[in-house]
Design an enzyme around this catalytic site. Structure first.
Site, mmCIF file in Angstrom:
data_model
loop_
_atom_site.group_PDB
_atom_site.id
_atom_site.type_symbol
_atom_site.label_atom_id
_atom_site.label_comp_id
_atom_site.label_asym_id
_atom_site.label_seq_id
_atom_site.Cartn_x
_atom_site.Cartn_y
_atom_site.Cartn_z
ATOM 1 N N ASP A 139 -27.705 41.877 31.927
ATOM 2 C CA ASP A 139 -28.013 42.762 30.808
ATOM 3 C C ASP A 139 -26.856 43.744 30.807
ATOM 4 O O ASP A 139 -26.761 44.582 31.717
ATOM 5 C CB ASP A 139 -29.344 43.490 31.026
ATOM 6 N N HIS A 140 -25.959 43.634 29.832
ATOM 7 C CA HIS A 140 -24.715 44.402 29.947
ATOM 8 C C HIS A 140 -24.967 45.909 29.921
ATOM 9 O O HIS A 140 -24.118 46.690 30.328
ATOM 10 C CB HIS A 140 -23.682 43.965 28.889
ATOM 11 N N LYS A 171 -23.132 49.737 32.064
ATOM 12 C CA LYS A 171 -22.561 50.930 31.419
ATOM 13 C C LYS A 171 -22.580 52.086 32.424
ATOM 14 O O LYS A 171 -23.586 52.301 33.106
ATOM 15 C CB LYS A 171 -23.350 51.295 30.157
ATOM 16 N N HIS A 187 -32.487 45.494 26.758
ATOM 17 C CA HIS A 187 -31.801 46.774 26.935
ATOM 18 C C HIS A 187 -32.761 47.975 26.969
ATOM 19 O O HIS A 187 -32.687 48.809 27.854
ATOM 20 C CB HIS A 187 -30.784 47.002 25.807
HETATM 21 C C1 BG6 Z 1 -26.465 42.739 22.346
HETATM 22 C C2 BG6 Z 1 -27.238 42.377 21.087
HETATM 23 O O1 BG6 Z 1 -27.192 42.380 23.486
HETATM 24 O O2 BG6 Z 1 -26.210 44.128 22.359
HETATM 25 C C3 BG6 Z 1 -26.472 42.811 19.862
HETATM 26 O O3 BG6 Z 1 -27.449 40.988 21.048
HETATM 27 C C4 BG6 Z 1 -26.098 44.273 19.952
HETATM 28 O O4 BG6 Z 1 -27.223 42.569 18.688
HETATM 29 C C5 BG6 Z 1 -25.429 44.587 21.276
HETATM 30 O O5 BG6 Z 1 -25.229 44.557 18.871
HETATM 31 C C6 BG6 Z 1 -25.231 46.078 21.444
HETATM 32 O O6 BG6 Z 1 -24.454 46.326 22.576
HETATM 33 P P1 BG6 Z 1 -23.596 47.647 22.683
HETATM 34 O O7 BG6 Z 1 -23.014 47.593 24.057
HETATM 35 O O8 BG6 Z 1 -22.568 47.585 21.601
HETATM 36 O O9 BG6 Z 1 -24.551 48.782 22.480
#
Ligand code: BG6
Length: 494
Positions: free
Chosen positions: A183-184, A188, A246
């Site tokens: 989960d990126h 952060k 997220h």
């Molecule tokens: C992704 C979603 O996981 O996260 C996207 O699939 C979204 O729809 C993105 O735009 C948002 O990531 P960040 O890091 O730009 O907030």
């Protein structure tokens, strides 16, 4: 003891895709420039298209220049790209992995040379299970002499049943400690700093509970529409795309108890306890605890059905039923095509029990607000009351602020840098465990089913560039609360 070899290969499946070009390779290249990559790491890209190593490298460099978070100079790229190789292959069956095995043997120094391998599935989700089965059948997951790990991108399943099935397939080939579900958001900096803020200081934790906190708001707002990802998005909608992962991850980090050590399982045990304590909303109750909406023009996007009722915005009220959080609402909201790109966590404290000082007519007794700005302008703001000079006892809200940019004279790395390095080092603290995934789907699934039921009115509409539909404000208004902004220029949140 985990076997460890001297050489490590990162195998990226889905190497011709956007994720590889825009995120993975720029992050790896940036790590290389900082001297953080293991000395003997090679990268092998796999996808169907026939390409030479040089063509692949050229395409990656172009991708980095077109939209990577980090862009290397030609010298930096030259130094890094020597580690990169390519082989055309299809992960759909074990036999088709033969060319990959041959290429790995060349890159690693021979078929019998022990090497560690990190398999990165940057593939369409429908290929996760076939890829894992093929790797297992081709005997590429056995840890004979070197470790084997797999990184799996989101979405991990599209509901609880599919996530359980995917977990079963994953566990038929890998043990849980070999699995890194990304989960990126957890990569952060500000999200990680939340742990340091809470557990590396003494002054916040004593008031981090129902006795002092009135409610919590989590906002992940985006200005982008769904544009090129409409095919995926129209099936997923905002609850699957942003809430199941997220937003619920942010909630666990705000609400979790301090783990005994900063270690993967200790951390994840505490996060699972929070998810377990989140009060389930039944499909019948979904309408009372949620607002869902779609931006005007969504159905005209290419790839979206004419009569699609997929929500692009949602707001949700959740409760965490445990000793610390009983009765404290957590309001979560996220949407596409909103007024700003901003991810914020707002902690609204309780109001003073008795007010000594005059309050402007029509205004409430003020409460302290802590705003944690995850992006952009990463930092923390603590709002409190100060005496307005030369104005009797009149009060004005003022801010104590910390901005990453001012405090540390260095750029904030992209989340993939941290996550790739952790996966290479075998640290799963910032990755999602199988039970976390299943608990999260257990929370979101009934809401999605409830909102999609025929008794439920279709999503509200909102104009792109707003903060969602007016009903989102009404939703909080009914609880005598309002959306707050802590980090941008405006302090009230639409
Ligand atoms: C992704 C979603 O996981 O996260 C996207 O699939 C979204 O729809 C993105 O735009 C948002 O990531 P960040 O890091 O730009 O907030």
């Amino acid at each position: 003891m985990m076997p460890t070899a001297e050489t490590t290969t990162l195998v990226i499946f889905g190497a011709s895709g956007d994720l590889t070009h825009r995120k993975l390779v720029p992050a790896l290249c940036s790590l290389n420039c900082k001297g953080r990559l293991p000395q003997d790491l090679n990268i092998v890209g796999v996808s169907r298209r026939p390409l030479s190593d040089d063509e692949f490298r050229a395409s990656l460099y172009q991708g980095m220049q077109d939209g990577g978070e980090f862009v290397a100079s030609p010298e930096q790229w030259g130094e890094f790209s020597r580690r990169i190789f390519y082989v055309a292959g299809d992960v759909g069956s074990a036999e088709n992995l033969a060319p990959l095995q041959q290429r790995l043997a060349e890159v690693e120094g021979g078929p019998d040379v022990a090497a560690n391998r990190l398999y990165y599935l940057a593939l369409a989700p429908s290929l996760y299970e076939p890829a894992i089965r093929s790797l297992s059948q081709a005997k590429m997951v056995a840890e004979d002499g070197g470790w084997r790990r797999v990184v799996i991108e989101k979405p991990f399943g599209s509901d609880l049943t599919s996530a359980q099935k995917l977990n079963e397939t994953v566990h038929s080939a890998f043990q849980e400690h070999q699995v890194f579900r990304i989960d990126h958001y957890l990569g952060k900096e500000t999200v990680q700093n939340l742990m340091v803020f809470r557990f590396g200081n003494t002054i916040f934790e004593p008031i981090w509970n129902r006795n002092y906190i009135d409610h919590v708001q989590l906002t992940v707002a985006e200005t982008v529409s769904v544009s090129e990802r409409a095919d995926y998005y129209d099936q997923a909608g905002v609850l699957r795309d942003m809430f199941q992962n997220h937003l619920l991850q942010l909630l666990t980090l705000v609400a979790m108890e301090p783990p005994a050590q900063f270690e993967a399982d200790a951390m994840r045990n505490e996060k699972v306890k929070v998810l377990n304590a989140v009060r389930r909303i039944s499909p019948e109750e979904a309408g009372c605890h949620t607002v869902h909406a779609q931006y005007n023009g969504y159905c005209d996007e290419e790839g979206v059905g004419d009569n699609s009722v997929t929500p692009t915005f949602a707001a949700l009220r959740l409760y965490v039923d445990n000793w610390r959080w009983q009765g404290v609402p957590f309001y979560l909201r996220s949407g596409k095509a909103l007024a700003e790109k901003a991810t914020e966590i707002i902690i609204q404290f309780r109001r003073p029990p008795h007010m000594l000082f005059p309050i402007e007519e029509g205004k409430d007794i003020p409460a302290n607000v802590l705003a944690i700005c995850v992006q952009p302008d990463e930092g923390f703001h603590l709002e409190f009351q100060a005496k307005t000079p030369d104005a009797g006892l009149q009060m004005s809200p003022v801010d104590l602020e910390f901005h990453y940019q001012d405090a540390f004279d260095q750029a904030i790395p992209d989340s993939y840098e941290r996550l790739l390095l952790d996966a290479l080092n075998g640290d799963a603290s910032l990755f999602i465990r199988s039970d976390e995934i299943e608990q999260s789907w257990g929370i979101i699934d009934p809401i999605i089913y409830g909102l999609a039921s025929s008794d439920m009115p279709p999503p509200y509409e909102y104009e792109p560039g707003n903060w969602g539909p007016e009903q989102s404000n009404v939703f909080l208004g009914l609880d005598d609360r309002a959306w707050l902004r802590g980090c941008g220029e405006h302090k009230s949140g639409g």
